[in-house]
Scaffold this motif. Structure first.
Motif, PDB file in Angstrom:
ATOM      1  N   ASP A   1       0.826  -1.201   0.000  1.00 47.54           N
ATOM      2  CA  ASP A   1       0.000   0.000   0.000  1.00 47.54           C
ATOM      3  C   ASP A   1       0.867   1.260   0.000  1.00 47.54           C
ATOM      4  OD1 ASP A   1      -2.685   1.208   0.105  1.00 47.54           O
ATOM      5  OD2 ASP A   1      -2.034   1.919   2.075  1.00 47.54           O
TER       6      ASP A   1
ATOM      7  N   GLU B   1       3.898   1.467  -1.214  1.00 46.95           N
ATOM      8  CA  GLU B   1       4.495   1.539  -2.556  1.00 46.95           C
ATOM      9  C   GLU B   1       3.485   2.060  -3.576  1.00 46.95           C
ATOM     10  OE1 GLU B   1       7.410   1.471  -5.341  1.00 46.95           O
ATOM     11  OE2 GLU B   1       7.666   1.035  -3.223  1.00 46.95           O
ATOM     12  N   ARG B   2       2.235   1.628  -3.469  1.00 46.86           N
ATOM     13  CA  ARG B   2       1.189   2.099  -4.375  1.00 46.86           C
ATOM     14  C   ARG B   2       0.985   3.603  -4.222  1.00 46.86           C
ATOM     15  NH1 ARG B   2      -3.264   4.246  -3.735  1.00 46.86           N
ATOM     16  NH2 ARG B   2      -3.261   3.726  -1.542  1.00 46.86           N
TER      17      ARG B   2
ATOM     18  N   THR C   1       3.927   5.448  -5.754  1.00 46.48           N
ATOM     19  CA  THR C   1       3.848   5.394  -7.214  1.00 46.48           C
ATOM     20  C   THR C   1       2.779   6.346  -7.731  1.00 46.48           C
ATOM     21  OG1 THR C   1       4.603   3.106  -7.205  1.00 46.48           O
ATOM     22  CG2 THR C   1       3.482   3.858  -9.189  1.00 46.48           C
ATOM     23  N   GLN C   2       1.669   6.428  -7.032  1.00 46.32           N
ATOM     24  CA  GLN C   2       0.590   7.331  -7.433  1.00 46.32           C
ATOM     25  C   GLN C   2       1.053   8.795  -7.361  1.00 46.32           C
ATOM     26  OE1 GLN C   2      -2.936   6.899  -5.056  1.00 46.32           O
ATOM     27  NE2 GLN C   2      -4.223   7.948  -6.543  1.00 46.32           N
TER      28      GLN C   2
END
Length: 129
Positions: free
Chosen positions: A92, A94-95, A98-99
Motif C-alpha cells: 500500500d 508503494e502504491r 507510485t501514485q
C-alpha cells in the motif's frame, strides 16, 4: 524459536528479494491488572518500522484472569498474520508512492507540453495575418 524476553529481530520474508519482515513475537504483561498477557510483533519494511501488531486473548465472563496461556502455535499464527499485514502495508505504501510520482510526472509533462504548444500556436496565429 521463541525466547522469553528476547529483543532480537528476525527478518522472515515472503520471498528472497523482499525486504518485509517481522520481529520475534513477544508476550507483554499487562501493566494495570493481573490479566492475561498479550502478544506483540513489530513489522518492518527495509529499515522502516511499519507498525506493531498486538493481540489479546478473548476472555469469557466466567473465565479466571490468569487462565489463558499462549501456545507455540498461537505465536506462529500471530507471526504469519503479521507477515501478511506487513506485506500488505508495504504494498500500500508503494502504491501511494507510485501514485504521487505518477501525478508529479503528469503535471511536469503537461507543463512541458504547454511550453511547446504556445510558440507553435503563436506562429500559426502570426502566419494567418
Amino acid at each position: 524459536s521463541y525466547g522469553e524476553n528476547t529483543r532480537d529481530v528476525v527478518f522472515t520474508t515472503a520471498s528472497p528479494d523482499s525486504s518485509v519482515g517481522v520481529s520475534i513475537v513477544e508476550e507483554i504483561s499487562p501493566v494495570v491488572s493481573s490479566g492475561p498477557t498479550s502478544l506483540s510483533v513489530t513489522m518492518f519494511s527495509g529499515l522502516d518500522t511499519l507498525g506493531v501488531m498486538m493481540v489479546w486473548p478473548y476472555r469469557a465472563k466466567d473465565e479466571t484472569q490468569n487462565q489463558w496461556k499462549w501456545t507455540r502455535n498461537d505465536k506462529l499464527q500471530v507471526s504469519r498474520a503479521a507477515k501478511s499485514l506487513a506485506l500488505a502495508l508495504s504494498m500500500d505504501t508503494e502504491r501511494a508512492s507510485t501514485q504521487i510520482q505518477s501525478e508529479q510526472f503528469r503535471m511536469a509533462f503537461a507543463d512541458s507540453l504547454h511550453q511547446v504548444k504556445s510558440p507553435l500556436q503563436a506562429l500559426r496565429t502570426f502566419g494567418k495575418h
